[in-house]
Scaffold this motif. Structure first.
Motif, PDB file in Angstrom:
ATOM      1  N   VAL A 161       1.011  -1.372   0.169  1.00 48.97           N
ATOM      2  CA  VAL A 161       0.180  -0.084  -0.207  1.00 48.97           C
ATOM      3  C   VAL A 161       1.216   1.255   0.114  1.00 48.97           C
ATOM      4  CG1 VAL A 161      -1.701   1.006   1.059  1.00 48.97           C
ATOM      5  CG2 VAL A 161      -1.868  -0.851   1.081  1.00 48.97           C
ATOM      6  N   ASP A 162       0.669   1.845  -0.700  1.00 53.65           N
ATOM      7  CA  ASP A 162       1.424   2.979  -0.936  1.00 53.65           C
ATOM      8  C   ASP A 162       1.052   4.289  -0.278  1.00 53.65           C
ATOM      9  OD1 ASP A 162      -0.571   4.425  -2.236  1.00 53.65           O
ATOM     10  OD2 ASP A 162       0.300   4.295  -4.247  1.00 53.65           O
ATOM     11  N   ALA A 163       1.594   5.477  -0.429  1.00 55.30           N
ATOM     12  CA  ALA A 163       0.879   6.134   0.732  1.00 55.30           C
ATOM     13  C   ALA A 163      -0.291   7.017   0.169  1.00 55.30           C
ATOM     14  CB  ALA A 163       2.429   7.813   0.238  1.00 55.30           C
ATOM     15  N   ASN A 164      -0.748   6.897  -1.043  1.00 51.28           N
ATOM     16  CA  ASN A 164      -2.344   7.312  -0.899  1.00 51.28           C
ATOM     17  C   ASN A 164      -3.231   6.691  -0.551  1.00 51.28           C
ATOM     18  OD1 ASN A 164      -1.195   9.838  -1.922  1.00 51.28           O
ATOM     19  ND2 ASN A 164      -0.535   8.663  -4.576  1.00 51.28           N
ATOM     20  N   GLY A 165      -2.530   5.499  -0.291  1.00 48.32           N
ATOM     21  CA  GLY A 165      -3.192   4.511  -0.144  1.00 48.32           C
ATOM     22  C   GLY A 165      -4.134   3.324  -0.571  1.00 48.32           C
ATOM     23  N   LYS A 166      -3.190   3.350  -2.380  1.00 48.71           N
ATOM     24  CA  LYS A 166      -3.707   2.657  -3.134  1.00 48.71           C
ATOM     25  C   LYS A 166      -2.376   1.044  -3.085  1.00 48.71           C
ATOM     26  CE  LYS A 166      -3.142   2.200  -8.308  1.00 48.71           C
ATOM     27  NZ  LYS A 166      -3.077   2.705  -9.510  1.00 48.71           N
ATOM     28  N   ASN A 167      -3.259  -0.139  -3.432  1.00 50.98           N
ATOM     29  CA  ASN A 167      -2.330  -1.245  -2.661  1.00 50.98           C
ATOM     30  C   ASN A 167      -2.292  -1.419  -4.239  1.00 50.98           C
ATOM     31  OD1 ASN A 167      -2.091  -3.667  -2.308  1.00 50.98           O
ATOM     32  ND2 ASN A 167      -3.761  -3.910  -0.557  1.00 50.98           N
ATOM     33  N   SER A 168      -1.076  -2.500  -4.448  1.00 53.00           N
ATOM     34  CA  SER A 168      -0.119  -2.701  -5.791  1.00 53.00           C
ATOM     35  C   SER A 168      -1.314  -4.276  -5.739  1.00 53.00           C
ATOM     36  CB  SER A 168       1.449  -2.913  -5.241  1.00 53.00           C
ATOM     37  OG  SER A 168       1.275  -3.524  -4.567  1.00 53.00           O
ATOM     38  N   PHE A 169      -1.678  -4.292  -5.138  1.00 55.54           N
ATOM     39  CA  PHE A 169      -2.351  -6.077  -5.601  1.00 55.54           C
ATOM     40  C   PHE A 169      -3.908  -5.055  -5.145  1.00 55.54           C
ATOM     41  CE2 PHE A 169      -3.614 -10.428  -3.221  1.00 55.54           C
ATOM     42  CZ  PHE A 169      -4.073 -11.088  -4.531  1.00 55.54           C
ATOM     43  N   ARG A 170      -4.603  -5.660  -6.002  1.00 55.60           N
ATOM     44  CA  ARG A 170      -5.870  -4.634  -6.371  1.00 55.60           C
ATOM     45  C   ARG A 170      -6.919  -5.705  -7.483  1.00 55.60           C
ATOM     46  NH1 ARG A 170      -2.878  -1.327  -7.680  1.00 55.60           N
ATOM     47  NH2 ARG A 170      -3.797  -1.414 -10.272  1.00 55.60           N
ATOM     48  N   ASP A 171      -7.923  -6.205  -7.323  1.00 49.16           N
ATOM     49  CA  ASP A 171      -9.310  -6.644  -7.410  1.00 49.16           C
ATOM     50  C   ASP A 171      -8.788  -8.267  -8.108  1.00 49.16           C
ATOM     51  OD1 ASP A 171     -11.126  -4.766  -8.006  1.00 49.16           O
ATOM     52  OD2 ASP A 171     -10.176  -4.239  -9.534  1.00 49.16           O
ATOM     53  N   GLY A 172      -7.992  -8.611  -6.867  1.00 50.41           N
ATOM     54  CA  GLY A 172      -7.063  -9.905  -7.893  1.00 50.41           C
ATOM     55  C   GLY A 172      -6.087 -10.413  -8.337  1.00 50.41           C
ATOM     56  N   TYR A 173      -4.968  -8.764  -8.627  1.00 53.28           N
ATOM     57  CA  TYR A 173      -3.894  -8.693  -9.746  1.00 53.28           C
ATOM     58  C   TYR A 173      -3.656  -8.385  -9.025  1.00 53.28           C
ATOM     59  CZ  TYR A 173      -7.444  -9.822 -13.953  1.00 53.28           C
ATOM     60  OH  TYR A 173      -7.872 -10.644 -14.991  1.00 53.28           O
ATOM     61  N   PHE A 174      -2.022  -8.032  -9.980  1.00 49.60           N
ATOM     62  CA  PHE A 174      -0.612  -7.576  -8.960  1.00 49.60           C
ATOM     63  C   PHE A 174      -0.489  -7.054  -9.620  1.00 49.60           C
ATOM     64  CE2 PHE A 174      -1.231 -11.859  -6.672  1.00 49.60           C
ATOM     65  CZ  PHE A 174      -1.105 -11.569  -5.062  1.00 49.60           C
ATOM     66  N   ASP A 175       0.479  -5.489  -9.832  1.00 50.77           N
ATOM     67  CA  ASP A 175       1.075  -4.894 -10.891  1.00 50.77           C
ATOM     68  C   ASP A 175       2.175  -5.048 -10.706  1.00 50.77           C
ATOM     69  OD1 ASP A 175      -1.008  -2.740 -10.260  1.00 50.77           O
ATOM     70  OD2 ASP A 175      -0.635  -1.428  -8.188  1.00 50.77           O
ATOM     71  N   ASP A 176       2.832  -6.393  -9.807  1.00 47.03           N
ATOM     72  CA  ASP A 176       4.019  -6.572 -10.076  1.00 47.03           C
ATOM     73  C   ASP A 176       3.627  -7.782  -9.489  1.00 47.03           C
ATOM     74  OD1 ASP A 176       6.961  -6.231 -11.657  1.00 47.03           O
ATOM     75  OD2 ASP A 176       7.307  -5.493  -9.727  1.00 47.03           O
ATOM     76  N   LEU A 177       5.174  -8.575 -10.620  1.00 50.12           N
ATOM     77  CA  LEU A 177       4.895 -10.543  -9.857  1.00 50.12           C
ATOM     78  C   LEU A 177       6.499 -10.508  -9.686  1.00 50.12           C
ATOM     79  CD1 LEU A 177       3.105 -12.314 -12.379  1.00 50.12           C
ATOM     80  CD2 LEU A 177       2.666 -11.676  -9.959  1.00 50.12           C
ATOM     81  N   LEU A 178       6.319 -11.377  -8.818  1.00 47.47           N
ATOM     82  CA  LEU A 178       7.887 -12.282  -8.056  1.00 47.47           C
ATOM     83  C   LEU A 178       9.064 -12.266  -9.704  1.00 47.47           C
ATOM     84  CD1 LEU A 178       6.746 -14.853  -5.632  1.00 47.47           C
ATOM     85  CD2 LEU A 178       7.957 -12.624  -5.035  1.00 47.47           C
ATOM     86  N   GLN A 179      10.127 -12.040  -9.279  1.00 46.52           N
ATOM     87  CA  GLN A 179      10.768 -12.573  -9.638  1.00 46.52           C
ATOM     88  C   GLN A 179      11.040 -13.697 -10.881  1.00 46.52           C
ATOM     89  OE1 GLN A 179      13.148 -10.316 -11.618  1.00 46.52           O
ATOM     90  NE2 GLN A 179      12.645  -8.789 -10.201  1.00 46.52           N
ATOM     91  N   MET A 180      10.848 -14.348  -9.955  1.00 49.58           N
ATOM     92  CA  MET A 180      10.711 -16.449 -10.272  1.00 49.58           C
ATOM     93  C   MET A 180       9.569 -16.007 -11.051  1.00 49.58           C
ATOM     94  SD  MET A 180      10.243 -18.132  -6.403  1.00 49.58           S
ATOM     95  CE  MET A 180      10.569 -17.147  -5.430  1.00 49.58           C
ATOM     96  N   ASP A 181       8.417 -14.957 -10.140  1.00 50.17           N
ATOM     97  CA  ASP A 181       6.861 -15.169 -11.143  1.00 50.17           C
ATOM     98  C   ASP A 181       7.576 -15.304 -12.570  1.00 50.17           C
ATOM     99  OD1 ASP A 181       5.578 -16.143  -9.276  1.00 50.17           O
ATOM    100  OD2 ASP A 181       5.607 -14.232  -8.598  1.00 50.17           O
ATOM    101  N   LYS A 182       8.515 -13.969 -13.079  1.00 48.62           N
ATOM    102  CA  LYS A 182       8.614 -13.830 -14.897  1.00 48.62           C
ATOM    103  C   LYS A 182       9.238 -14.562 -15.272  1.00 48.62           C
ATOM    104  CE  LYS A 182       8.189  -8.876 -12.332  1.00 48.62           C
ATOM    105  NZ  LYS A 182       9.038  -7.670 -12.327  1.00 48.62           N
ATOM    106  N   MET A 183      10.021 -15.485 -15.076  1.00 46.21           N
ATOM    107  CA  MET A 183      10.530 -16.598 -15.918  1.00 46.21           C
ATOM    108  C   MET A 183       9.768 -17.347 -17.197  1.00 46.21           C
ATOM    109  SD  MET A 183      12.906 -18.123 -13.086  1.00 46.21           S
ATOM    110  CE  MET A 183      14.340 -19.358 -13.811  1.00 46.21           C
ATOM    111  N   PRO A 184       9.624 -17.185 -17.960  1.00 46.50           N
ATOM    112  CA  PRO A 184       8.864 -17.713 -18.748  1.00 46.50           C
ATOM    113  C   PRO A 184       8.117 -18.707 -18.629  1.00 46.50           C
ATOM    114  CG  PRO A 184      11.256 -17.337 -19.686  1.00 46.50           C
ATOM    115  CD  PRO A 184      10.965 -16.682 -18.908  1.00 46.50           C
TER     116      PRO A 184
END
Length: 670
Positions: A161-184
């Motif tokens: 949750v950032d300073a404006n109260g916005k969560n990077s995990f919203r509606d069941g989606y992540f703005d940014d996944l783990l590094q190991m998640d990003k491997m193809p």
């Protein structure tokens, strides 16, 4: 890995007593498993056991029709199966098969005048490095990092949750996944051993290090007829040491590549560096707790004619390298230094050290000493976990941090980056193979310490990110990165918790639970963090089904009354289905914090404090990564890595690049 689960038991007794041992007729057996697979010129001990014979003669051994008899030493009397029969052992150590294909081993020998025979077919796979193709290999092992452990790291570190109260995990989606998640490329690995469906770190490591399965506690070694002297008795000491050092050995990929192609090699671990997972890259013993011998083999490796196994060694557990910690009083640290290794003991020193060879031991005992059994050290000293190195306050049920005389221990991503820099910085420009282990995912999971587990998995992911960033910057795409686990443990994601900090950290308030059954008396202590960590041993009342074997208040016991809200279920003290995790980030460290207002913690449950037999995820990136898709056996990881570095994978790599960077659907946050 918790050694208590690997103590000999009925299963091991049965596994150690082959059918042929119960017959009184003479027999001979080749000590290679039915599914033995090797690379061409991969070294292996060929050992023959002859049972129930007072005299043997006339040995004949053929390998693919070629006479190998002269490679074998003279028969030696042996005490097999711990009985009174007359037995023999015949050995040809460090042999290899030069030609790929299905090679049939045929053995015949006269035992008391009767000719006995045995055969074994060995699959030998081709391995030759193409001219101009020198690929690096980085294998990441999250000890016990099953699927739910990856999920937990994501749900904590990617729900910020950032300073404006916005969560990077919203509606069941992540703005940014783990590094190991990003491997193809993703797959799954089965982790069964030769003697159990629930493995340990030694025999699982043997699988992906050598391409062959073995038994619990074995480090790159196969079973033999003298194992009964220690595996089924628990007598692991100097007296039984000869029976723990006579097992057939199989060369691992680290020594194979260094011996044949001058690869540079390294190991990095947050465990004592002679623990099972790092040991399988550089040692050959039947019992993983032979810490003194494992350390010696790092210095004098049997596959390398006594040369050191590694160019880089970074981890904990200094004791077996010190003269005071060893029965032979050898100063292995001094011996490494005499060979040109730079020795460091703190993060500050590591930052400024350079190659070509580095030994870093970042924690040890104040007074190292050998164990009373004469084969280990009195203490196995692991590095401290990420949560404690970051200075975070532990929840009430977890032990407080105690870094003691070692406040300056490096984080795993720092060790990973330094290992890569040293290995890749050689003037010879030789390729390298590196293993990086996050050991305390497992070591924190055994006692069900959820906070320790989460932050160690996050630290592990940061180390993967360091390797991915390094590989991405290279002009040649020449580095294969594989991420997997040795085995799973029992943690599961069960919801979210809104436990206030005043309860979560309160060590002054707890409640006792006890039960009495025919099994015996059992007891458990509940602390204020119970709603976020349902530890093994806690009763969990399930009211969402028609289960008839439990009743009362739903969920797990607690040291304070839980709150439930019908209008806003996500605000409940413990919520199974409602609400998303929410954490805040410490900008100085880049890690989430575990306290403060607005925190909604992940809730997990542990069914046991032990390993499980579940398959574990595999992710891969780089040349040959496409090989790691689908379900595979853990031994396949060895052969897939070998194929990736020895084959022309360019066409498939182009297809994978098209799938990742082309017009096809992409996962949000990836």
């Amino acid at each position: 890995m918790n050694l208590k689960r690997a103590l000999p038991g009925v299963l091991m007794v049965l596994a150690c007593m082959p059918a042929f041992a119960q017959s009184s007729a003479p027999s001979v057996r080749i000590l290679l498993p039915e599914h033995t697979r090797l690379l061409e010129k991969q070294q292996v001990d060929i050992v023959l056991e002859v049972r129930n014979a007072t005299a043997v003669s006339g040995l004949k051994v053929l390998a693919g029709g070629v006479d190998w008899t002269s490679r074998f030493k003279a028969p030696v009397k042996a005490a097999l199966d711990c009985d009174t029969s007359s037995d023999w052992v015949v050995r040809a150590d460090l042999q290899s098969f030069p030609t790929p294909g299905q090679v049939k081993l045929e053995v015949s020998i006269a035992a008391d005048g009767t000719t006995v025979t045995d055969t074994r077919t060995v699959e030998v796979r081709e391995f030759k490095l193409p001219d101009g193709q020198a690929r690096n290999i980085i294998l990441f092992i999250g000890d016990a990092m099953g699927t739910s452990y990856r999920d937990a790291a994501r749900l904590v570190s990617r729900a910020i949750v950032d300073a404006n109260g916005k969560n990077s995990f919203r509606d069941g989606y992540f703005d940014d996944l783990l590094q190991m998640d990003k491997m193809p490329v993703s797959g799954m690995s089965m982790t069964y051993g030769t003697d159990s469906i629930v493995p340990d770190s030694a025999n699982t490591g043997t699988a992906w290090a050598t391409g062959n399965k073995s038994f619990l506690n074995a480090v790159n070694s196969l079973g033999d007829g003298t194992d009964c002297a220690w595996r089924t008795t628990g007598l692991t000491n100097v007296a039984t040491l000869p029976y723990m050092t006579d097992n057939p050995r199989v060369e691992n990929l680290w020594q194979y590549l260094k011996r044949r192609y001058s690869y540079r090699t390294g190991i990095v671990s947050t465990a004592a560096i002679t623990d099972a997972t790092p040991a399988v890259e550089g040692a050959y013993v039947a019992y993983r707790q032979m810490r003194l011998e494992i350390a010696r083999q790092y210095r004098e490796n049997p596959m390398l004619n006594g040369r050191p196994a590694f160019d880089v060694i970074l981890g904990g557990g200094a004791d077996p390298f010190t003269a005071a910690g060893r029965t032979d009083k050898r100063d292995l640290i001094g011996e490494f230094q005499a060979l040109g290794y730079n020795y460091v003991t703190t993060a500050s020193q590591l930052k400024n050290v350079y190659g070509p060879s580095v030994l870093g031991l970042f924690k040890g005992s104040a007074s190292p000493a050998p164990a009373s059994n004469g084969i280990a050290t009195a203490s196995d000293v692991n590095m401290d976990v990420a949560y404690d190195k970051l200075g975070l306050t532990r929840p009430a049920s977890e032990p407080t941090a105690n870094l003691g005389a070692y406040p300056d221990q490096p984080m795993l991503d720092v060790m990973t980056q330094k290992a890569i820099d040293v290995l890749a910085g050689s003037f010879t420009q030789a390729p390298f193979i590196l293993m990086v282990e996050a050991a305390s995912i497992d070591k924190q999971s055994h006692p069900n310490q959820a906070a320790g587990v989460f932050w160690d998995t996050i630290e592990f992911d940061k180390s993967i990110g360091a390797a991915r960033a390094w590989a991405a910057k290279r002009s040649l795409k020449d580095t294969l990165i594989v991420v997997t686990a040795d085995h799973d443990q029992s943690m599961h994601i069960i919801g979210v918790s809104n436990t206030p900090d005043s309860e979560y950290f309160d060590r002054t308030k707890s409640e006792k639970i006890s039960y009495t059954t025919s099994h015996g008396d059992q007891n458990f202590t509940v602390w204020g963090d119970a709603y976020s960590n349902a530890r093994a041993g806690l009763p969990f009342i399930n009211t969402s089904t028609t289960a008839s074997n439990n009743g009362g208040a739903a969920g797990m016991p607690g040291s304070f009354a839980s709150t439930d809200s019908t209008s806003d279920p996500a605000s409940s003290t413990y919520s199974t289905y409602s609400g998303l995790t929410a954490y805040k980030l410490d900008a100085a460290t880049g890690y989430p914090v575990n306290s403060g207002t607005g925190l909604r913690r992940l809730a997990v449950g542990f069914r046991t404090g032990d390993h499980t037999g579940s398959s574990v995820p595999v992710t891969a990136e780089g040349p040959g990564a496409f090989l790691f898709t689908g379900y595979m056996d853990q031994t396949d990881i060895f052969f897939k890595i070998a194929a990736a570095v020895s084959s022309d994978t360019s066409e498939a790599d182009k297809l994978l690049d098209l799938l990742v960077n082309g017009k096809y659907p992409k996962t949000v946050g990836k």
